[in-house]
Scaffold this motif. Sequence first.
Motif, PDB file in Angstrom:
ATOM      1  N   GLU A  96      59.295  66.843  -7.312  1.00 25.20           N
ATOM      2  CA  GLU A  96      59.932  67.426  -8.494  1.00 25.20           C
ATOM      3  C   GLU A  96      59.199  67.125  -9.793  1.00 25.20           C
ATOM      4  N   LEU A  97      57.952  66.683  -9.700  1.00 21.45           N
ATOM      5  CA  LEU A  97      57.132  66.425 -10.881  1.00 21.45           C
ATOM      6  C   LEU A  97      55.936  67.373 -10.887  1.00 21.45           C
ATOM      7  N   ILE A  98      55.569  67.829 -12.068  1.00 20.58           N
ATOM      8  CA  ILE A  98      54.369  68.649 -12.198  1.00 20.58           C
ATOM      9  C   ILE A  98      53.171  67.719 -12.171  1.00 20.58           C
ATOM     10  N   ASN A  99      52.191  68.054 -11.341  1.00 22.31           N
ATOM     11  CA  ASN A  99      50.970  67.262 -11.185  1.00 22.31           C
ATOM     12  C   ASN A  99      49.762  68.118 -11.510  1.00 22.31           C
ATOM     13  N   SER A 100      48.701  67.471 -11.906  1.00 23.04           N
ATOM     14  CA  SER A 100      47.423  68.144 -12.105  1.00 23.04           C
ATOM     15  C   SER A 100      46.356  67.384 -11.347  1.00 23.04           C
ATOM     16  N   ALA A 101      45.472  68.147 -10.708  1.00 23.94           N
ATOM     17  CA  ALA A 101      44.335  67.563  -9.995  1.00 23.94           C
ATOM     18  C   ALA A 101      43.081  68.288 -10.452  1.00 23.94           C
ATOM     19  N   PHE A 102      42.008  67.544 -10.542  1.00 22.89           N
ATOM     20  CA  PHE A 102      40.738  68.078 -11.003  1.00 22.89           C
ATOM     21  C   PHE A 102      39.702  67.790  -9.925  1.00 22.89           C
ATOM     22  N   LEU A 103      39.171  68.841  -9.308  1.00 23.53           N
ATOM     23  CA  LEU A 103      38.212  68.713  -8.207  1.00 23.53           C
ATOM     24  C   LEU A 103      36.838  69.132  -8.708  1.00 23.53           C
ATOM     25  N   ARG A 104      35.836  68.317  -8.427  1.00 23.63           N
ATOM     26  CA  ARG A 104      34.464  68.600  -8.834  1.00 23.63           C
ATOM     27  C   ARG A 104      33.527  68.251  -7.678  1.00 23.63           C
ATOM     28  N   TYR A 117      40.202  63.651  -9.631  1.00 23.99           N
ATOM     29  CA  TYR A 117      41.103  62.814 -10.417  1.00 23.99           C
ATOM     30  C   TYR A 117      42.414  63.547 -10.596  1.00 23.99           C
ATOM     31  N   GLN A 118      43.495  62.769 -10.635  1.00 22.66           N
ATOM     32  CA  GLN A 118      44.810  63.373 -10.499  1.00 22.66           C
ATOM     33  C   GLN A 118      45.889  62.476 -11.088  1.00 22.66           C
ATOM     34  N   GLY A 119      47.014  63.081 -11.431  1.00 25.33           N
ATOM     35  CA  GLY A 119      48.181  62.345 -11.884  1.00 25.33           C
ATOM     36  C   GLY A 119      49.312  63.288 -12.202  1.00 25.33           C
ATOM     37  N   THR A 120      50.494  62.740 -12.433  1.00 21.06           N
ATOM     38  CA  THR A 120      51.597  63.576 -12.902  1.00 21.06           C
ATOM     39  C   THR A 120      51.300  63.950 -14.350  1.00 21.06           C
ATOM     40  N   ASP A 121      51.825  65.096 -14.755  1.00 18.69           N
ATOM     41  CA  ASP A 121      51.560  65.523 -16.131  1.00 18.69           C
ATOM     42  C   ASP A 121      52.107  64.520 -17.142  1.00 18.69           C
ATOM     43  N   GLN A 122      53.216  63.871 -16.814  1.00 17.58           N
ATOM     44  CA  GLN A 122      53.770  62.848 -17.705  1.00 17.58           C
ATOM     45  C   GLN A 122      52.794  61.675 -17.856  1.00 17.58           C
TER      46      GLN A 122
END
Length: 152
Positions: A96-104, A117-122
């Motif tokens: 139930e949390l918005i997450n962002s991940a960055f793939l390179r 690298y990744q984490g919840t938007d909060q």
Amino acid sequence: MKLFNEYGISFEYPDDWELTKEVNEKNGEIQISVSGTDSSFWMISLFLVDIPAEELLKKSLEVFQEEYDDLDVYDAKVRLAGKECSGYDIEFVCSELINSAFLRALKTSLFTAFILYQGTDQDLQDTLKDLEAISLSLDIFDNEFDGYLDIV
């Protein structure tokens, strides 16, 4: 800031973050990750087998697509360690949390590097600058370390 300098790469990371590394001799992969006290983490995997960067990105995106129903995926082109780098920025919902991940991913003469690298938007409100700083500090010592990556 602390400095990691092994396996032909170096990067800086915050003093209070924990570093872990794993060497998988069977599949020729070295994985180094750093994480804070929240959900945020930065990881680099070095693949010593010949695998195209685009293939790694595609497979990684497929894993996210299999795991999460609703993904927003954006193409990304950046420079890491002085090299052009393809990737994806992904947004998804988990617990139930918005997450962002960055793939390179990028190919060097010694290995293919995959960065996530990744984490919840909060949490990323506080840590995204640290995660991006780690990526920007990444340096790859391409041909200078011939034989340095022998993990067997």
